[in-house]
Structures are given as structure tokens and as C-alpha cells.
Design a protein around this motif. Sequence first.
Motif, PDB file in Angstrom:
ATOM      1  N   ARG A 113     -12.242 -16.237   7.248  1.00 17.18           N
ATOM      2  CA  ARG A 113     -12.897 -17.134   6.606  1.00 17.18           C
ATOM      3  C   ARG A 113     -14.615 -16.870   6.755  1.00 17.18           C
ATOM      4  NH1 ARG A 113     -12.191 -23.052   5.480  1.00 17.18           N
ATOM      5  NH2 ARG A 113     -14.022 -24.246   5.997  1.00 17.18           N
ATOM      6  N   GLY A 142     -11.958 -31.450   5.979  1.00 18.79           N
ATOM      7  CA  GLY A 142     -10.834 -31.550   5.365  1.00 18.79           C
ATOM      8  C   GLY A 142     -10.879 -32.309   4.027  1.00 18.79           C
ATOM      9  N   GLU A 144     -26.564 -27.405   4.200  1.00 21.68           N
ATOM     10  CA  GLU A 144     -25.846 -28.050   4.887  1.00 21.68           C
ATOM     11  C   GLU A 144     -26.158 -29.598   4.930  1.00 21.68           C
ATOM     12  OE1 GLU A 144     -25.001 -26.557   9.149  1.00 21.68           O
ATOM     13  OE2 GLU A 144     -24.940 -28.811  10.088  1.00 21.68           O
ATOM     14  N   ARG A 196     -23.948 -32.715   4.598  1.00 25.69           N
ATOM     15  CA  ARG A 196     -23.990 -33.666   5.496  1.00 25.69           C
ATOM     16  C   ARG A 196     -24.307 -35.111   5.059  1.00 25.69           C
ATOM     17  NH1 ARG A 196     -25.300 -32.944  11.340  1.00 25.69           N
ATOM     18  NH2 ARG A 196     -24.932 -30.812  12.049  1.00 25.69           N
ATOM     19  N   CYS A 228     -24.994 -26.686  16.406  1.00 23.72           N
ATOM     20  CA  CYS A 228     -24.635 -26.465  15.335  1.00 23.72           C
ATOM     21  C   CYS A 228     -23.032 -26.269  15.170  1.00 23.72           C
ATOM     22  CB  CYS A 228     -24.972 -24.699  14.889  1.00 23.72           C
ATOM     23  SG  CYS A 228     -26.829 -24.868  15.019  1.00 23.72           S
ATOM     24  N   LEU A 229     -22.541 -26.912  14.295  1.00 24.75           N
ATOM     25  CA  LEU A 229     -20.979 -27.424  14.275  1.00 24.75           C
ATOM     26  C   LEU A 229     -20.317 -26.383  13.295  1.00 24.75           C
ATOM     27  CD1 LEU A 229     -18.465 -28.923  15.192  1.00 24.75           C
ATOM     28  CD2 LEU A 229     -18.902 -30.618  13.380  1.00 24.75           C
ATOM     29  N   HIS A 230     -19.120 -25.779  13.774  1.00 24.37           N
ATOM     30  CA  HIS A 230     -18.358 -24.891  12.905  1.00 24.37           C
ATOM     31  C   HIS A 230     -16.995 -25.306  12.752  1.00 24.37           C
ATOM     32  CE1 HIS A 230     -21.425 -21.513  12.369  1.00 24.37           C
ATOM     33  NE2 HIS A 230     -22.074 -22.389  13.297  1.00 24.37           N
ATOM     34  N   LEU A 231     -16.409 -25.836  11.654  1.00 25.68           N
ATOM     35  CA  LEU A 231     -14.994 -26.202  11.718  1.00 25.68           C
ATOM     36  C   LEU A 231     -14.112 -25.342  10.633  1.00 25.68           C
ATOM     37  CD1 LEU A 231     -15.268 -30.321  11.578  1.00 25.68           C
ATOM     38  CD2 LEU A 231     -15.131 -28.730  13.606  1.00 25.68           C
ATOM     39  N   GLY A 250     -11.385 -25.318   9.154  1.00 27.76           N
ATOM     40  CA  GLY A 250     -10.565 -26.156   7.959  1.00 27.76           C
ATOM     41  C   GLY A 250      -8.886 -25.965   8.054  1.00 27.76           C
ATOM     42  N   VAL A 310     -32.813 -24.570  11.851  1.00 26.86           N
ATOM     43  CA  VAL A 310     -31.664 -24.912  12.463  1.00 26.86           C
ATOM     44  C   VAL A 310     -30.351 -25.365  11.603  1.00 26.86           C
ATOM     45  CG1 VAL A 310     -30.226 -26.385  14.316  1.00 26.86           C
ATOM     46  CG2 VAL A 310     -32.638 -25.532  14.916  1.00 26.86           C
ATOM     47  N   ALA A 333     -18.144 -25.391   3.821  1.00 26.75           N
ATOM     48  CA  ALA A 333     -17.021 -25.027   4.416  1.00 26.75           C
ATOM     49  C   ALA A 333     -17.188 -24.950   6.023  1.00 26.75           C
ATOM     50  CB  ALA A 333     -16.890 -23.588   3.819  1.00 26.75           C
ATOM     51  N   ARG A 334     -18.645 -24.546   6.422  1.00 24.22           N
ATOM     52  CA  ARG A 334     -18.986 -24.412   7.648  1.00 24.22           C
ATOM     53  C   ARG A 334     -18.851 -25.428   8.390  1.00 24.22           C
ATOM     54  NH1 ARG A 334     -24.096 -21.696  10.063  1.00 24.22           N
ATOM     55  NH2 ARG A 334     -24.552 -23.285  11.513  1.00 24.22           N
ATOM     56  N   LEU A 335     -18.642 -26.871   7.693  1.00 24.11           N
ATOM     57  CA  LEU A 335     -18.536 -28.085   8.330  1.00 24.11           C
ATOM     58  C   LEU A 335     -17.208 -28.355   8.368  1.00 24.11           C
ATOM     59  CD1 LEU A 335     -21.535 -29.883   7.224  1.00 24.11           C
ATOM     60  CD2 LEU A 335     -21.109 -28.995   9.658  1.00 24.11           C
ATOM     61  N   GLY A 336     -16.040 -27.646   7.615  1.00 23.93           N
ATOM     62  CA  GLY A 336     -14.704 -27.933   7.354  1.00 23.93           C
ATOM     63  C   GLY A 336     -14.482 -28.631   6.034  1.00 23.93           C
ATOM     64  N   LEU A 337     -15.584 -28.707   5.264  1.00 26.68           N
ATOM     65  CA  LEU A 337     -15.314 -29.442   3.991  1.00 26.68           C
ATOM     66  C   LEU A 337     -15.051 -28.626   2.835  1.00 26.68           C
ATOM     67  CD1 LEU A 337     -18.738 -31.682   4.219  1.00 26.68           C
ATOM     68  CD2 LEU A 337     -16.146 -32.417   4.478  1.00 26.68           C
ATOM     69  N   TRP A 388     -15.805 -33.991  16.917  1.00 27.14           N
ATOM     70  CA  TRP A 388     -16.774 -33.557  15.863  1.00 27.14           C
ATOM     71  C   TRP A 388     -17.973 -34.846  15.269  1.00 27.14           C
ATOM     72  CZ3 TRP A 388     -16.949 -36.406  11.438  1.00 27.14           C
ATOM     73  CH2 TRP A 388     -15.960 -37.127  10.870  1.00 27.14           C
TER      74      TRP A 388
END
Lengths: 362, 362
Positions: free
Chosen positions: B20, A7, A292, A296, B336-339, B341, A287, A27-31, B326
Motif C-alpha cells: 500500500r 475505514g 491530510e 481531517r 503523524c498517524l498512519h492507518l 485500512g 508536518v 488513505a494514509r489515515l485509513g480513509l 487513533w
Amino acid sequence: MTSLRPGCTIGILGGGQLARMLAKAGARLGLCAHVYSPVADDPAFEVCAARTIAAFEDETALAEFAAAVDVVTYEFENVPSQTAAFLEAHSLVRPNPRVLALTQDRLTEKNFVRGLGIETAPFDNVESVEMLAAAVSRLGLPAILKTRRFGYDGKGQIMLREGADLSAAFEQLGRAPCVLEGFVPFAREVSVVAARGADGAFRGYDVCENVHEHHILALTVAPARISPQTAAAAVEMARKIAEAADYVGVIAVEMFVVEEAGGELLVVNEIAPRVHNSGHWTLDGAVTSQFEQHMRAVAGWPLGSTRRHGARVEMRNLIGEQVDEWPDLLAEEGACLHLYGKKETRPGRKMGHVTRVFEGRD
Amino acid sequence: MTSLRPGCTIGILGGGQLARMLAKAGARLGLCAHVYSPVADDPAFEVCAARTIAAFEDETALAEFAAAVDVVTYEFENVPSQTAAFLEAHSLVRPNPRVLALTQDRLTEKNFVRGLGIETAPFDNVESVEMLAAAVSRLGLPAILKTRRFGYDGKGQIMLREGADLSAAFEQLGRAPCVLEGFVPFAREVSVVAARGADGAFRGYDVCENVHEHHILALTVAPARISPQTAAAAVEMARKIAEAADYVGVIAVEMFVVEEAGGELLVVNEIAPRVHNSGHWTLDGAVTSQFEQHMRAVAGWPLGSTRRHGARVEMRNLIGEQVDEWPDLLAEEGACLHLYGKKETRPGRKMGHVTRVFEGRD
């Protein structure tokens, strides 16, 4: 060590395809991504949560940007030093901007690399035609005259061959401060794309092999056709460089491989303090993509796995009108097409790339 | 057959995590996404080129949206029929909205599937307590009473067991038109995620196996533990359904697998006319993700390879507070993490997912 939460917002200086792919990976990581660029139709503006369209010298805009984001990063190394200094005073900047000063000047960069005990091409500082003549007599010809600052994709450099008009060459580069680089009889060009985390962890992708056409990257293949020992040594050089620069993020180190009687010699050509074109294969072929991985690192999070998919991965750039091949590439079984959303096709412009992951045994 | 060019805009109705991931997949191919949703802080707004925040009944906003995009698609099946009809009059809509009418009503959907010669659970129409009593005596108990419209993730359904108060159950569902579904003694739940192109081409991913907890998908594993014959039959059913509906885009068909003396019997449970949670594994575990596949189909482009990476791929949803894991998931090698948002964590809310690709032989 500052660590973000999902976020949070990462500010990106520059709005080209690298920023675009960084924003999507975040965005994939919620950022959230906040892109800052002076160019209103830049590709990254299409995929980000917030945008600032302003000059890099606009300190009002920079201050608002710094206040709106949790950390600042950049997609290109030619961020003006004043911009970087201003942002560092108002925000956390990763990688730290000292690496910009280092990589914006070829002479400083080469001295830094040499200082770590790592080979570079032989070079000399050139600030006048007289210094150029002296450098030529020391290094011999052919050699390459390069401006110390603001060169990329072959811009700002001239190959000098036997009988070259030194004065005309120096004139052609605007009498700017230059370095003369001696010729390296390399067998291949490779690069190490790697990342260093805020905690000091370091991870390199497979060393990859690069083919340039007209000074622009045309093809990357991972892994490179070098011995495991040479590959390990290449990654180790990148680690040394990243550690010495107290670097956080993805870094790319371009190297020449020279075949000698005793084995393969590595010669560092250039450092890019950012995600790199030769790491695009990781989007489909690893991977964790380099984009990403950079997000990270910049977020203060653990680095992801750099494991490669398949036995071999190939990435071809779509330069200028090559992008017109898109219908065939879309229809090609197994080809992964990436288009950057650039409004105008121009010769030499990177419009997209295509990745092919080959299965089977090595 | 209408086919888009890179740079064209795909309009997406709905702004959740599916929109998204669709928007990001489109951007990869050089397509712009214009997201339309009444919810201002929806996750898809963070990654799209253009946005409309308006009610689905706002015909002025819908008309402007239709004029601004080259094709309209949707991330959810409960698009109001008037909205769909309005958009179809003003724009190309893919998949064609007739499939919405079909899948918005469980009774219509089941009759459609049966009409294709494909098994469903035994069912009866229920419009009154008397009809419910008759249905129960025909189908037996246990059975599940479901509202015909607007159910998802277990909402709008009640399990009826021996001795249940039928009148209270019907009351609890608001005396809405329902279907009663007979009990299916299934061994496992699977789904087919597949795509049909504008040219009629059809491609299915590996059939995957799903585990639900509290009526919400918890885990998907690809491939499913079913025979190759059953897998082929499942994909063939999805093809029949897609062809009969003249479908363009990604479709998901949920099925029960019943183990019988003669082999495995497939019973269709539900059709989702959209990308589907059980297809999220394709983001990391297949050459072309379901999101890219949908955008390709909707753009009138060739479908991409559905080849799986690794021997087995596992996708776990992060529901509600599970998203608090997370930091561990970021640190887990190869995960592989996906968030998504989402600003607020709520019980039962899908906050993200994690994919693990396992190498090694089958």
C-alpha cells in the motif's frame, strides 16, 4: 457534529491532481476515497478505492455515489449548483455548498469579502458596454475585465489599458456578466492556506508568496517576505472568511500586498474553497499536508500541526513541457518530485511540481 | 540497465501495508501500481491503478500480470520460488529473485553473510533431534531453535533454556529443518535500511534502533544510540550484502550491537529483501521515504536524499487493539498517524503506526 471512523469513505467530486493527492492523504489515515469524475483517465482514479465515471448532471449516478460514501467533498469550485444541491439533499457535504455559490460569482464573492470589512480591489458590476464605460470612468485604466463565473488560470479575463476598445473586449468575453477590477499596485502576491475543522478550530499554514507566469502559478515560497504583523493579519482575514461561511475544510485566500507609507496593506483577490496549488509545499514542507488537513476536517477530526520544516520551502509547478525536466529533478539532491500521472502533456497544463526544503536559520 | 518513464507500471506481489505504501509512493512519482495478491480485501488494493486477485501459483494470472507491467517487485520475502522463477522468465524482476532463495532459508542466509566476513550469531544446522543435541552441546544454552523457512514475527521459533526438552521442541516445530542460534548478549538491536540503485549507487538511512515486544517490532528510533564508527560500519555491512547479492531496491539488515571492552560489535541477525517496518519513520522523518526510494530503484531511477528531518524521529507500531488509540493520536500535536485500512483488528496484527519528529539539536 458528524465524525467519521477509519475505514469510512470520503467521496470526492473531480478527479484531477488535487483529488489524487486528497485520496492518497485519506488513505494514509485509513480513509477510503471514492472519486467521481466524468473523465475516465483522470489522475485520481489511479489511487482510489472506488470510482464513478459519470456526468455531474447524472442524478442516478449521483444518488448511488451519495449512498456509497460517508461525506462528500470536492476538488474544484465550479461544481454545478444543481449537483451540489442534489448531493446535499442525499448526503453530508463538506465544505457546505453555500460557499460554492459565493465563490462561483466574482461579484458575490467581492461583496461578501467587503461585507466582512476586508479590502478587495475596487470593482464594478458590468452587464453591458455602457456599464463597462461607466466603470472605466470611475476606476480608471489600467483595469481588468473578468467574467463573473468560470474563470481560472487567466481564462475569462482581459487587461484593459489606456485606449482599449471596450466594446470589443466585452464582445471577446461573450458579453457575459463581468466585473471590472481596478488596478492594484501590489508589491507581491501572497496566499493563506488554512483549515477550519467541524468543531470550529482554525489553523493557518505560514503565509506563502506566489509568482504567476502567464496567469498560472509558477512558484510558491513559504514563508512570504512580509512582516509578522501582516502575516498574522492575513491569517486573521482567512479566519474571518471561513467563519462567516461556516466553512469546514481547507480554504485558500489569495491576497495582494501593497506597500504603503504606513506599512503593508492586504487586498483580497480571490477565495478558493478547496485545497490550493499554493499549498502544495506542505506535502514535503509541513508536518501535516494541506491534503491530510482537508481530509481531517471533512472527516470531523482534529486538525493537524501546520508546523513548517526547514527555514524556507519552495514549490515550483511543472507546466506543460517543463515536466520533461523530470530526469534532472529526480537526480537533484534533496528535490522532491511530484508527477500527476496525466496521460497527455499540453501547454499550460499542470503536470507536476517540485518542492525544495531549505534548512538553516532564517 | 532498464529505466522506466513516468506513466509506466510497477507490479507489486503482495497487497499488505508495505504494498500500500509502495503504491502510494509510486503514484507520487507518476508511476502506476499493479497489485497482485490472493486476498481480495488487502489494503493495497485501495490505492492502486490495477489489481489482480489470484493465487501465486496461478500461472495464467501471473503471465497476464507480467505482460501488463514494466517491472515486478514484491513486498515480502516468502514469494514462492516457482512464482519468482515464472515471473523472471516473463518480466524484469527487481530485486532479482536470487535474493529470495538466499533469505528464505536461515541457513543459506547465515552462510552467505559469514562468507562476506560479517559476524552472525553462532549457529548450527539441525535436521534431527540428534543434530539438535549436538548443536546444544556445542553452542550452549540459552539458544533459539528456528525453522529454516517461513518464520516471521517470532513465529517458527522456540527459546531453549537450561533443561529444555529438545525432542519436544523439535516436535513442536514440526520436525522441520531448523537452525539453532547461540545466545547473543546484545545491548541493543539496530537496523540498516538502505537502497541500491540499478546503477550500483548505494544509500543508507541513519541506522535506527529497534525495540521488539513479543517478537514484534514495537518502536524504532532514529538515529540509534551507537558511535558514528559503529553506524558507518553497519551501513558498510549492508552495502557489502547488497553488492554481493547484486541487489536493486530497498534492503533492511537487522543487527545486534554487543558492547565489548574494545567497543561495539555488530552481529547480523536477519536480512529483509524489501522495505521494512523499521524504515517507516522515513515517511515523515526523511526527505525521501523508503517506499519512494524502493520505487526509484526498481524504476531504474537515481536514489533520493536520505537526509533525516529533526534531531530524532520515533516510530511506534499500532499492534492489534492499540489502533483504538487513533482519536488521541489524531489529536496529539505533531504526531503523524498512519492507518493501514485493515478491515479486521486481530491480536499481533500491524494496524498502523505513528511517527513523531523531534526538533532541537542533537
